[in-house]
Design an enzyme around this catalytic site. Structure first.
Site, PDB file in Angstrom:
ATOM      1  N   GLU A 110       1.765   3.561   3.171  1.00 19.22           N
ATOM      2  CA  GLU A 110       2.242   2.948   4.423  1.00 19.22           C
ATOM      3  C   GLU A 110       3.773   3.001   4.501  1.00 19.22           C
ATOM      4  O   GLU A 110       4.476   1.985   4.466  1.00 19.22           O
ATOM      5  CB  GLU A 110       1.672   1.523   4.520  1.00 19.22           C
ATOM      6  CG  GLU A 110       0.148   1.568   4.598  1.00 19.22           C
ATOM      7  CD  GLU A 110      -0.560   0.226   4.415  1.00 19.22           C
ATOM      8  OE1 GLU A 110       0.131  -0.808   4.346  1.00 19.22           O
ATOM      9  OE2 GLU A 110      -1.800   0.216   4.341  1.00 19.22           O
TER      10      GLU A 110
ATOM     11  N   GLU B  60       0.633  -5.364  11.002  1.00 18.29           N
ATOM     12  CA  GLU B  60       0.250  -3.949  10.897  1.00 18.29           C
ATOM     13  C   GLU B  60       1.014  -3.194  11.976  1.00 18.29           C
ATOM     14  O   GLU B  60       0.780  -3.379  13.164  1.00 18.29           O
ATOM     15  CB  GLU B  60      -1.257  -3.773  11.142  1.00 18.29           C
ATOM     16  CG  GLU B  60      -2.151  -4.505  10.152  1.00 18.29           C
ATOM     17  CD  GLU B  60      -2.587  -3.641   8.966  1.00 18.29           C
ATOM     18  OE1 GLU B  60      -2.154  -2.468   8.888  1.00 18.29           O
ATOM     19  OE2 GLU B  60      -3.337  -4.148   8.140  1.00 18.29           O
TER      20      GLU B  60
ATOM     21  N   HIS C  82       0.850  -1.189   0.000  1.00 22.09           N
ATOM     22  CA  HIS C  82       0.000   0.000   0.000  1.00 22.09           C
ATOM     23  C   HIS C  82       0.888   1.243   0.000  1.00 22.09           C
ATOM     24  O   HIS C  82       1.760   1.383   0.865  1.00 22.09           O
ATOM     25  CB  HIS C  82      -0.940  -0.018   1.214  1.00 22.09           C
ATOM     26  CG  HIS C  82      -1.993  -1.077   1.101  1.00 22.09           C
ATOM     27  ND1 HIS C  82      -2.356  -1.902   2.131  1.00 22.09           N
ATOM     28  CD2 HIS C  82      -2.764  -1.431   0.038  1.00 22.09           C
ATOM     29  CE1 HIS C  82      -3.309  -2.738   1.701  1.00 22.09           C
ATOM     30  NE2 HIS C  82      -3.567  -2.462   0.443  1.00 22.09           N
TER      31      HIS C  82
ATOM     32  N   HIS D 276       2.439  -3.967   6.849  1.00 24.88           N
ATOM     33  CA  HIS D 276       1.419  -2.930   6.618  1.00 24.88           C
ATOM     34  C   HIS D 276       1.423  -1.942   7.778  1.00 24.88           C
ATOM     35  O   HIS D 276       2.079  -2.142   8.788  1.00 24.88           O
ATOM     36  CB  HIS D 276       0.020  -3.563   6.547  1.00 24.88           C
ATOM     37  CG  HIS D 276      -0.231  -4.352   5.305  1.00 24.88           C
ATOM     38  ND1 HIS D 276      -1.053  -3.922   4.301  1.00 24.88           N
ATOM     39  CD2 HIS D 276       0.241  -5.563   4.902  1.00 24.88           C
ATOM     40  CE1 HIS D 276      -1.088  -4.823   3.332  1.00 24.88           C
ATOM     41  NE2 HIS D 276      -0.313  -5.831   3.670  1.00 24.88           N
TER      42      HIS D 276
ATOM     43  N   ARG E 262      -3.204   4.806  -1.665  1.00 24.68           N
ATOM     44  CA  ARG E 262      -3.063   3.422  -1.193  1.00 24.68           C
ATOM     45  C   ARG E 262      -2.835   2.429  -2.352  1.00 24.68           C
ATOM     46  O   ARG E 262      -2.043   1.505  -2.256  1.00 24.68           O
ATOM     47  CB  ARG E 262      -4.367   3.065  -0.473  1.00 24.68           C
ATOM     48  CG  ARG E 262      -4.633   1.598  -0.228  1.00 24.68           C
ATOM     49  CD  ARG E 262      -6.044   1.456   0.373  1.00 24.68           C
ATOM     50  NE  ARG E 262      -6.448   0.073   0.522  1.00 24.68           N
ATOM     51  CZ  ARG E 262      -6.192  -0.665   1.601  1.00 24.68           C
ATOM     52  NH1 ARG E 262      -5.500  -0.161   2.602  1.00 24.68           N
ATOM     53  NH2 ARG E 262      -6.607  -1.908   1.680  1.00 24.68           N
TER      54      ARG E 262
HETATM   55  O1  0X9 Z   1      -6.782  -4.048   4.172  1.00 27.74           O
HETATM   56  C1  0X9 Z   1      -5.653  -4.513   4.054  1.00 27.74           C
HETATM   57  O2  0X9 Z   1      -5.209  -4.917   2.973  1.00 27.74           O
HETATM   58  C2  0X9 Z   1      -4.762  -4.612   5.279  1.00 27.74           C
HETATM   59  N1  0X9 Z   1      -4.958  -3.495   6.151  1.00 27.74           N
HETATM   60  S1  0X9 Z   1      -4.440  -2.010   5.697  1.00 27.74           S
HETATM   61  O3  0X9 Z   1      -4.964  -1.044   6.630  1.00 27.74           O
HETATM   62  N2  0X9 Z   1      -2.866  -1.959   5.843  1.00 27.74           N
HETATM   63  O4  0X9 Z   1      -4.805  -1.786   4.341  1.00 27.74           O
HETATM   64  C3  0X9 Z   1      -5.077  -5.873   6.030  1.00 27.74           C
HETATM   65  C4  0X9 Z   1      -4.839  -7.065   5.255  1.00 27.74           C
HETATM   66  C5  0X9 Z   1      -5.143  -8.303   5.973  1.00 27.74           C
HETATM   67  N3  0X9 Z   1      -4.595  -9.311   5.215  1.00 27.74           N
HETATM   68  C6  0X9 Z   1      -5.289 -10.249   4.550  1.00 27.74           C
HETATM   69  N4  0X9 Z   1      -6.435 -10.667   4.936  1.00 27.74           N
HETATM   70  N5  0X9 Z   1      -4.707 -10.771   3.536  1.00 27.74           N
HETATM   71 ZN    ZN Z   2      -1.792  -2.009   4.071  1.00 31.13          ZN
END
Ligand code: 0X9
Ligand code: ZN
Length: 427
Positions: free
Chosen positions: A181, A381, A178, A304, A234
């Site tokens: 980040e 994260e 992203h 992340h 993002r």
């Molecule tokens: O939404 C996402 O892709 C991730 N959070 S973020 O705030 N950094 O965008 C979380 C991803 C969780 N991972 C998977 N389920 N693969």
């Molecule tokens: Zn992310």
């Protein structure tokens, strides 16, 4: 005379600064709220509001277990938003009163420090790549650089392998998928540096007894766009065939439960999953890279921010869990406990993505787990929990790096204890 000249040039400089700034998207008086949702009506209202208007951006989606979400509100919608909050009695907390001031503070702090590469400010992609060249040149015996593919805009996506000997278990780290980040690539470069230079006994063992395959910035176009045009960008930068909106969410584009839950088919959405699985060149490149080293990998880590979480599969359901979920949680807990024991006292939550965060499909770690047989697969994260969100001030880069280092040491030790670090291939 001199004074007049000085004054005039200051004015010119200031206006040059302004016109350059104006090319960057501004977030004056944009606010970020944490909402605590207590019933379905509240949830429906907020979802409708954010769906219908581009003046809202969901930073953290609603989760049925935590009942929380984070929403950014454009000032032109502030009154209406307040009205809805009151009307539907939605419990809320203002996390960020003015986003632009955080962005400004960050660039002032970034500019204050030296121009050399380091971890007291955020580095650009060009700086990261130049630093990487230096690392590869300084440690040719144990490092190997590669280009795993090109982004939509034609930038190289680079990887570094660190290996001190044959027969090690392998760990792959995907970072900065992203764009906004920034703490992820800052942390991963610190980690690479530690693996190569630290004299700490534990870090030496970590470096030398594992093979590391690291992609410091996967979403290169999104990262550059976030630095130059829109701090909060993002997605990647591949245009859509059906809309004028640009970019897909790369972490919804892997070929695992693609578009089942928690990904959008709307190209304007921040979680747009792309036209089809692996439609995004960066994700095709990353998956090809992982496929090419599949037999050497014991662990997948995706870096992340923000939220302070160690997440396991699955993202698409909170009713099913991986067979080795208990083991995965034990390893995640080792990370969280080690970080919490540090003087900073940062608290990390652990759990599956769908239970602790929100539903996601087409995510990297599920694909790594389901399709690549990588039995330990996590999203980490990093800091913080919302006070600064994606704009984690440069002063917190090093503390975050130290936490990640400590967390990873504990995580790897626990993985080993549970028998997950046996080399997967026969020499
Ligand atoms: O939404 C996402 O892709 C991730 N959070 S973020 O705030 N950094 O965008 C979380 C991803 C969780 N991972 C998977 N389920 N693969
Ligand atoms: Zn992310």
């Amino acid at each position: 005379m001199h004074l007049i000249w000085l004054f005039a040039s200051l004015v010119v400089l200031a206006s040059a600064g302004t016109s350059q700034d104006s090319e960057q998207k501004r977030y004056d008086n944009h606010r970020v709220y944490e909402l605590n949702i207590s019933n379905n009506v509240q949830l429906k209202i907020i979802n409708k509001l954010t769906e219908l208007s581009q003046k809202y951006d969901i930073w953290k989606e609603y989760n049925a277990h935590t009942k929380q979400m984070h929403v950014m509100v454009n000032p032109s919608e502030e009154k209406r938003f307040q009205l809805f909050l009151r009307l539907f009695n939605i419990n809320n907390e203002l996390l960020i009163p003015n986003l632009q001031s955080l962005i400004d503070n960050e660039s002032v702090a970034n500019a204050r420090y030296s121009t050399t590469f380091g971890w007291s400010r955020y580095n650009s992609l060009a700086e990261i790549y130049t630093w990487l060249d230096g690392i590869l040149a300084a440690y040719p015996e144990v490092t190997e650089g590669s280009i795993i593919g090109q982004s939509y805009e034609g930038r190289d996506i680079r990887a570094i392998k660190i290996s001190y000997k044959e027969g090690n278990p392998g760990v792959v780290i995907e970072s900065n998928i992203h764009g906004c980040e920034w703490i992820t690539s800052a942390t991963v470069t610190y980690f690479i540096n530690q693996l190569l230079t630290s004299e700490d006994e534990q870090v030496r063992a970590l470096a030398e007894n594992h093979d590391w395959y690291i992609v410091p910035v996967l979403n290169v176009d999104g990262f550059v766009y976030s630095h130059e045009k829109d701090r909060l960008w993002r997605k990647n930068r591949q245009p859509s065939n059906t809309s004028s909106c640009v970019g897909a969410d790369p972490n919804r584009n892997y070929d695992s439960h693609w578009m089942e839950q928690g990904g959008s088919s709307d190209p304007c959405a921040s979680n747009y999953a792309g036209a089809y699985a692996f439609s995004e060149p960066e994700i095709k490149a990353m998956s090809d890279y992982i496929i090419s080293i599949k037999d050497k990998l014991n662990i997948f880590l995706g870096f992340h921010s923000y939220s302070q979480l160690v997440l396991s599969p699955y993202g698409h359901t909170d009713l099913e869990f991986p067979d080795n979920y208990d083991d995965m949680m034990q390893v995640a807990k080792a990370y969280a406990d080690a970080v919490e024991a540090m003087p900073y006292g940062s608290v990390y939550q652990i759990g599956s993505s769908a239970t602790v965060l929100y539903f996601t499909s087409g995510g990297a770690k599920e694909w790594a787990y389901n399709e690549m047989d990588i039995e330990l697969s996590y999203t980490i994260e990093f800091r913080d929990t919302g006070r600064y969100g994606f704009m984690l001030p440069p002063a917190f880069i090093l503390p975050n790096c130290e936490e990640a280092m400590t967390g990873l040491l504990a995580m790897m030790a626990e993985s080993d204890k549970l028998g997950y670090l046996k080399p997967k291939y026969v020499l």
